[in-house]
Design a protein around this motif. Structure first.
Motif, PDB file in Angstrom:
ATOM      1  N   ASP A 193      89.654  -4.737  60.473  1.00 53.07           N
ATOM      2  CA  ASP A 193      88.770  -5.263  61.521  1.00 53.07           C
ATOM      3  C   ASP A 193      89.036  -4.566  62.856  1.00 53.07           C
ATOM      4  O   ASP A 193      88.099  -4.225  63.586  1.00 53.07           O
ATOM      5  CB  ASP A 193      88.938  -6.780  61.665  1.00 53.07           C
ATOM      6  CG  ASP A 193      88.291  -7.551  60.531  1.00 53.07           C
ATOM      7  OD1 ASP A 193      87.500  -6.951  59.767  1.00 53.07           O
ATOM      8  OD2 ASP A 193      88.583  -8.760  60.398  1.00 53.07           O
ATOM      9  N   LEU A 194      90.312  -4.361  63.179  1.00 55.83           N
ATOM     10  CA  LEU A 194      90.648  -3.653  64.416  1.00 55.83           C
ATOM     11  C   LEU A 194      90.163  -2.208  64.388  1.00 55.83           C
ATOM     12  O   LEU A 194      89.611  -1.695  65.369  1.00 55.83           O
ATOM     13  CB  LEU A 194      92.153  -3.706  64.673  1.00 55.83           C
ATOM     14  CG  LEU A 194      92.690  -5.050  65.139  1.00 55.83           C
ATOM     15  CD1 LEU A 194      94.220  -5.039  65.156  1.00 55.83           C
ATOM     16  CD2 LEU A 194      92.149  -5.383  66.519  1.00 55.83           C
ATOM     17  N   TRP A 195      90.361  -1.546  63.265  1.00 57.20           N
ATOM     18  CA  TRP A 195      89.908  -0.159  63.118  1.00 57.20           C
ATOM     19  C   TRP A 195      88.393  -0.075  63.280  1.00 57.20           C
ATOM     20  O   TRP A 195      87.868   0.827  63.926  1.00 57.20           O
ATOM     21  CB  TRP A 195      90.314   0.410  61.757  1.00 57.20           C
ATOM     22  CG  TRP A 195      91.693   0.952  61.707  1.00 57.20           C
ATOM     23  CD1 TRP A 195      92.811   0.302  61.303  1.00 57.20           C
ATOM     24  CD2 TRP A 195      92.111   2.261  62.066  1.00 57.20           C
ATOM     25  NE1 TRP A 195      93.904   1.122  61.395  1.00 57.20           N
ATOM     26  CE2 TRP A 195      93.496   2.337  61.859  1.00 57.20           C
ATOM     27  CE3 TRP A 195      91.448   3.376  62.549  1.00 57.20           C
ATOM     28  CZ2 TRP A 195      94.232   3.479  62.117  1.00 57.20           C
ATOM     29  CZ3 TRP A 195      92.193   4.525  62.796  1.00 57.20           C
ATOM     30  CH2 TRP A 195      93.563   4.564  62.590  1.00 57.20           C
ATOM     31  N   ARG A 196      87.690  -1.032  62.669  1.00 52.11           N
ATOM     32  CA  ARG A 196      86.233  -1.051  62.743  1.00 52.11           C
ATOM     33  C   ARG A 196      85.774  -1.258  64.195  1.00 52.11           C
ATOM     34  O   ARG A 196      84.863  -0.574  64.673  1.00 52.11           O
ATOM     35  CB  ARG A 196      85.668  -2.144  61.834  1.00 52.11           C
ATOM     36  CG  ARG A 196      84.186  -2.047  61.631  1.00 52.11           C
ATOM     37  CD  ARG A 196      83.647  -3.082  60.634  1.00 52.11           C
ATOM     38  NE  ARG A 196      84.273  -2.941  59.327  1.00 52.11           N
ATOM     39  CZ  ARG A 196      85.162  -3.811  58.826  1.00 52.11           C
ATOM     40  NH1 ARG A 196      85.499  -4.879  59.480  1.00 52.11           N
ATOM     41  NH2 ARG A 196      85.683  -3.601  57.637  1.00 52.11           N
ATOM     42  N   ALA A 197      86.405  -2.184  64.898  1.00 52.80           N
ATOM     43  CA  ALA A 197      86.042  -2.440  66.294  1.00 52.80           C
ATOM     44  C   ALA A 197      86.312  -1.211  67.170  1.00 52.80           C
ATOM     45  O   ALA A 197      85.484  -0.836  68.012  1.00 52.80           O
ATOM     46  CB  ALA A 197      86.810  -3.648  66.820  1.00 52.80           C
ATOM     47  N   GLU A 198      87.456  -0.577  66.960  1.00 44.29           N
ATOM     48  CA  GLU A 198      87.780   0.634  67.724  1.00 44.29           C
ATOM     49  C   GLU A 198      86.803   1.764  67.400  1.00 44.29           C
ATOM     50  O   GLU A 198      86.396   2.518  68.285  1.00 44.29           O
ATOM     51  CB  GLU A 198      89.217   1.086  67.436  1.00 44.29           C
ATOM     52  CG  GLU A 198      90.274   0.200  68.052  1.00 44.29           C
ATOM     53  CD  GLU A 198      90.228   0.221  69.563  1.00 44.29           C
ATOM     54  OE1 GLU A 198      90.064   1.306  70.170  1.00 44.29           O
ATOM     55  OE2 GLU A 198      90.342  -0.866  70.155  1.00 44.29           O
ATOM     56  N   ALA A 199      86.440   1.872  66.140  1.00 38.78           N
ATOM     57  CA  ALA A 199      85.508   2.927  65.741  1.00 38.78           C
ATOM     58  C   ALA A 199      84.138   2.704  66.377  1.00 38.78           C
ATOM     59  O   ALA A 199      83.468   3.660  66.785  1.00 38.78           O
ATOM     60  CB  ALA A 199      85.394   2.973  64.222  1.00 38.78           C
ATOM     61  N   LYS A 200      83.705   1.456  66.480  1.00 36.39           N
ATOM     62  CA  LYS A 200      82.423   1.160  67.122  1.00 36.39           C
ATOM     63  C   LYS A 200      82.460   1.536  68.593  1.00 36.39           C
ATOM     64  O   LYS A 200      81.518   2.139  69.121  1.00 36.39           O
ATOM     65  CB  LYS A 200      82.066  -0.317  66.962  1.00 36.39           C
ATOM     66  CG  LYS A 200      81.554  -0.670  65.585  1.00 36.39           C
ATOM     67  CD  LYS A 200      81.178  -2.127  65.488  1.00 36.39           C
ATOM     68  CE  LYS A 200      80.668  -2.461  64.102  1.00 36.39           C
ATOM     69  NZ  LYS A 200      80.315  -3.888  63.976  1.00 36.39           N
ATOM     70  N   LYS A 201      83.550   1.178  69.272  1.00 32.69           N
ATOM     71  CA  LYS A 201      83.679   1.534  70.686  1.00 32.69           C
ATOM     72  C   LYS A 201      83.699   3.051  70.850  1.00 32.69           C
ATOM     73  O   LYS A 201      83.078   3.600  71.765  1.00 32.69           O
ATOM     74  CB  LYS A 201      84.937   0.897  71.278  1.00 32.69           C
ATOM     75  CG  LYS A 201      84.784  -0.586  71.504  1.00 32.69           C
ATOM     76  CD  LYS A 201      86.014  -1.327  71.957  1.00 32.69           C
ATOM     77  CE  LYS A 201      86.988  -0.615  72.797  1.00 32.69           C
ATOM     78  NZ  LYS A 201      88.150  -1.441  73.177  1.00 32.69           N
ATOM     79  N   ASP A 202      84.398   3.735  69.961  1.00 32.33           N
ATOM     80  CA  ASP A 202      84.466   5.187  70.022  1.00 32.33           C
ATOM     81  C   ASP A 202      83.101   5.806  69.742  1.00 32.33           C
ATOM     82  O   ASP A 202      82.715   6.792  70.374  1.00 32.33           O
ATOM     83  CB  ASP A 202      85.505   5.708  69.025  1.00 32.33           C
ATOM     84  CG  ASP A 202      85.782   7.175  69.202  1.00 32.33           C
ATOM     85  OD1 ASP A 202      86.018   7.604  70.347  1.00 32.33           O
ATOM     86  OD2 ASP A 202      85.741   7.905  68.185  1.00 32.33           O
ATOM     87  N   ALA A 203      82.360   5.237  68.794  1.00 33.70           N
ATOM     88  CA  ALA A 203      81.032   5.761  68.463  1.00 33.70           C
ATOM     89  C   ALA A 203      80.077   5.605  69.645  1.00 33.70           C
ATOM     90  O   ALA A 203      79.181   6.436  69.837  1.00 33.70           O
ATOM     91  CB  ALA A 203      80.474   5.050  67.239  1.00 33.70           C
ATOM     92  N   LEU A 204      80.268   4.559  70.434  1.00 33.13           N
ATOM     93  CA  LEU A 204      79.427   4.379  71.620  1.00 33.13           C
ATOM     94  C   LEU A 204      79.747   5.399  72.699  1.00 33.13           C
ATOM     95  O   LEU A 204      78.853   5.964  73.331  1.00 33.13           O
ATOM     96  CB  LEU A 204      79.618   2.970  72.201  1.00 33.13           C
ATOM     97  CG  LEU A 204      78.868   1.857  71.513  1.00 33.13           C
ATOM     98  CD1 LEU A 204      79.312   0.514  72.070  1.00 33.13           C
ATOM     99  CD2 LEU A 204      77.380   2.030  71.679  1.00 33.13           C
TER     100      LEU A 204
END
Length: 186
Positions: free
Chosen positions: A69-80
């Motif tokens: 879940d943390l990796w997914r949240a960080e990846a979303k922020k990075d993708a933005l």
């Protein structure tokens, strides 16, 4: 020298592809989800039933679920903040600040199609050498993963290039076979 480098890279990719053919369990590794959590979310998780997600969560354990879940949240922020042109999907901020995926026409419509897209994307990633947890040097230098058909083609080319001398005496004239016929009389 440029042709030699190209040949080395091609051989390495062929060995990597052969490795994946010989080790299909590579795609079953749960750590591949962390390789691209957003893509995994879009191609695999969206088609999972609640029971499948629960079983996956039990297999990972609480800490595993929290980590993904943390990796997914960080990846979303990075993708933005750093959109990648290579990414299959893009993300934007919604009106309340939530992260929304940009809807594209080319997305999988079934679980099987999603798995096929996931396997293809992870294969391409592996062939490029983008799996940071994998030791590519030992694989790329290992001739155990050379394609057996390629070896067979090299041997055939070698034998085709040789001049047949079994039907001549080496002087260009044909031998006349005389003697026994090879038929045994008992």
């Amino acid at each position: 020298m440029r042709e030699e480098e190209r040949s080395i890279r091609l051989r390495a990719k062929n060995r990597r592809k052969r490795y994946l053919e010989m080790h299909p369990e590579y795609f079953n590794d749960s750590s591949l989800e962390l390789a691209d959590p957003l893509l995994y979310d879009r191609l695999i998780r969206r088609f999972q039933t609640a029971a499948e997600r629960e079983a996956e969560g039990r297999q990972k354990g609480f800490s595993g679920v929290m980590a993904t879940d943390l990796w997914r949240a960080e990846a979303k922020k990075d993708a933005l903040s750093h959109p990648s042109p290579q990414s299959l999907f893009t993300y934007n901020r919604g009106p309340q600040g939530q992260i929304l995926e940009e809807d594209k026409d080319d997305k999988p419509m079934s679980k099987e199609e999603g798995k096929a897209w996931w396997a293809d994307e992870m294969t391409q990633r592996f062939l490029r050498g983008d799996d940071a947890d994998f030791n590519y040097k030992s694989l790329d230098a290992n001739d155990k993963y050379d394609d057996p058909e390629e070896e067979r083609d090299i041997q055939e080319a070698y034998f085709d290039s040789m001049e047949p001398d079994f039907d001549s005496d080496g002087e260009g004239s044909e031998k006349i076979l005389t003697g026994e016929t090879g038929i045994q009389d008992y």
